[in-house]
Design a protein around this motif. Structure first.
Motif, short mmCIF file in Angstrom:
data_model
loop_
_atom_site.label_atom_id
_atom_site.label_comp_id
_atom_site.label_asym_id
_atom_site.label_seq_id
_atom_site.Cartn_x
_atom_site.Cartn_y
_atom_site.Cartn_z
N ARG A 1 -0.70 -105.04 -9.25
CA ARG A 1 -1.73 -105.97 -8.75
C ARG A 1 -1.31 -106.72 -7.50
N TYR A 2 -0.01 -106.79 -7.21
CA TYR A 2 0.43 -107.46 -5.99
C TYR A 2 0.27 -106.54 -4.77
N HIS A 3 0.02 -105.28 -5.02
CA HIS A 3 -0.23 -104.32 -3.95
C HIS A 3 -1.70 -103.91 -3.87
N ALA A 4 -2.47 -104.14 -4.92
CA ALA A 4 -3.88 -103.74 -4.93
C ALA A 4 -4.60 -104.49 -6.04
N ASP A 5 -5.84 -104.91 -5.75
CA ASP A 5 -6.63 -105.61 -6.75
C ASP A 5 -8.08 -105.16 -6.61
N LYS A 6 -8.94 -106.00 -6.06
CA LYS A 6 -10.36 -105.67 -5.93
C LYS A 6 -10.71 -105.39 -4.47
N THR B 1 -13.41 -100.60 -5.53
CA THR B 1 -12.33 -100.45 -6.49
C THR B 1 -12.03 -101.81 -7.10
N ASP B 2 -11.71 -101.81 -8.37
CA ASP B 2 -11.45 -103.07 -9.08
C ASP B 2 -10.49 -102.78 -10.23
N TYR B 3 -9.19 -102.97 -9.96
CA TYR B 3 -8.19 -102.76 -11.00
C TYR B 3 -8.32 -103.84 -12.09
N GLU B 4 -7.83 -103.52 -13.29
CA GLU B 4 -7.82 -104.49 -14.37
C GLU B 4 -6.92 -105.68 -14.00
N ARG B 5 -7.20 -106.83 -14.61
CA ARG B 5 -6.50 -108.08 -14.26
C ARG B 5 -4.99 -107.96 -14.46
N THR B 6 -4.56 -107.17 -15.44
CA THR B 6 -3.13 -107.05 -15.75
C THR B 6 -2.48 -105.84 -15.10
N PHE B 7 -3.13 -105.24 -14.12
CA PHE B 7 -2.61 -104.03 -13.47
C PHE B 7 -1.18 -104.28 -12.97
N LEU C 1 -1.02 -112.68 -5.85
CA LEU C 1 0.17 -113.10 -5.11
C LEU C 1 1.30 -113.36 -6.09
N LEU C 2 2.42 -112.71 -5.89
CA LEU C 2 3.60 -112.94 -6.71
C LEU C 2 4.12 -114.34 -6.43
#
Length: 417
Positions: free
Chosen positions: A143-148, A134-140, A187-188
């Motif tokens: 994104r602080y809960h899920a990324d790649k 899985t690989d969410y878009e950079r601006t998801f 990371l926020l």
């Protein structure tokens, strides 16, 4: 403050344990294209080709000729994300929710079976029992809960089967399994640009597969297969980047992560209704309740031991299918399966936004001559809509509704000597 940010961010980064494949959790079903055509109903009792090395090693006793089997399946998943919102305290977190986080993925497989005499057969299998990408878009927005997330297990299984008599056969094979993964998360970082944490690691471990096949009549047989758990200790590194509060702990650290893939029991029956029509039915139990938590240990005083609760539960999958032999050259297949999700409504995350699923399949086998068979199959998966509701004082809150589906297409070639 920086350690607190890192602890929660890294915990999220390593909880990537589900893709949108055709089995629950992060398991994959695609170890046989002929089986895919019936939604894997009858997987432990059909024993039609060399892919029985995985489906039920006892089934090798039914193969009378030396056989090579090679194949692959491609999975294309889609996610529709709606009702999304994210905030950190009173501030709204901006971002996108495209839902294109699962790229098309190929799942290869290969088997070899050789009868040694009337009772003993040897087999070798290479396949992928677990995996995700899985690989969410950079601006998801979440994104602080899920990324790649990338995890893959490749298994090599040498196998022997023994036929006691015309009814009973058994099979056993150790499995040598290599796992590798790369997981990351944003990371926020209040007052600064986002930070990043990435975890990489791999390991090799041993398990086994055991099967029993009983043939009541030439047209009716039942099978049971046990796939053991495999315990891994992934060794690799944790990389942290960021400025501001994260600058003090940015760097690379040795890390290890314990992960156990669950055992499963597959039970099925294959019954020939007529000379042309065959019924397949089966159920699979998977012990996902082993997956209680993720624990990462880092070889540095700057990074704490990180524990993330998961609390998955055991699952059942049920399938029924039909195969119809048009003539000596063509066989048509279809099937339907239902598969429980191991996640629960409380702990479901953007990493694991899955629900119970229904799978529809069709397939065909073509044998232009007695030595060769080409199998093709197509499957469509539809999950129930599920809600994600994650709350964190350091990562912010993320809420969304996910509606997931997937298409699978596979082909294989069997050649007998």
């Amino acid at each position: 403050m920086s350690k607190r940010l890192l602890k929660t961010g890294l915990a999220v980064a390593i909880t990537a344990t589900s893709g949108h494949g055709f089995a629950s959790g992060f398991a994959l079903n695609e170890q046989s294209i002929s089986g895919m055509g019936t939604s894997f109903a009858g997987r432990s009792s059909s024993a039609e080709d060399a892919s029985t090395v995985f489906g039920n090693p006892a089934g090798m006793a039914r193969l009378k000729r030396e056989e090579v089997y090679v194949g692959a399946a491609v999975i294309h998943a889609q996610s529709d994300i709606s009702r999304a919102s994210a905030n950190a305290g009173p501030a709204t977190l901006a971002g996108s929710n495209d839902g294109d986080m699962v790229p098309s993925t190929g799942v290869p497989m290969g088997y070899y079976v050789k009868p040694l005499d009337d009772k003993v057969a040897f087999g070798l299998g290479v396949y992928v029992p677990f995996g995700l990408m899985t690989d969410y878009e950079r601006t998801f927005q979440g994104r602080y809960h899920a990324d790649k997330s990338y995890v893959r297990v490749i298994t090599v299984q040498p196998t022997l089967s023994y036929r006691f008599n015309e009814h009973l056969s058994v099979g056993f094979g150790p499995t040598f399994n290599h796992i590798e993964g790369e997981l990351s998360s944003s990371l926020l970082n209040p007052g600064n640009s986002d930070g990043k944490v990435r975890v990489k690691g791999d390991d090799t471990a041993v398990g086994f597969n055991l099967g029993v096949l009983y043939e009541f009549t030439p047209g009716t047989r039942a099978g049971i297969t046990y796939h053991s758990r495999v315990k891994y200790e992934l060794e690799g590194d944790t990389r942290v980047s960021g400025n501001g509060a994260l600058a003090a702990i940015a760097g690379k650290y040795d890390a290890n992560l314990g992960l156990t893939t669950p055992e499963s029991v597959d039970m099925s029956i294959t019954h020939q209704l007529t000379d042309a029509l065959t019924l397949h039915a089966g159920s699979t139990w998977t012990r996902w309740s082993r997956f209680k938590e993720i624990r990462v240990e880092n070889d540095s005083a700057a990074l704490p031991v990180i524990v993330e609760e998961q609390n998955w539960h055991d699952t059942w999958a049920h399938a029924v299918g039909l195969s119809y032999r048009l003539n000596p050259q063509w066989t048509l297949r279809t099937g339907i399966a239902v598969d429980q999700s191991p996640t629960n409504n409380v702990d479901r995350s953007a990493r694991v936004p899955s629900g119970d699923r229904t799978i529809f399949s069709v397939g065909a086998g073509w044998s232009p001559n007695p030595d060769m068979t080409i199998d093709v199959a197509y499957s469509y998966l539809q999950e129930e809509s599920v809600d994600v509701n994650q709350q964190s004082s350091t990562r912010g809150d993320y809420r969304a509704r996910y509606n997931n589906s997937a298409h699978g297409l596979g082909a294989s070639l069997s050649y007998r000597f």
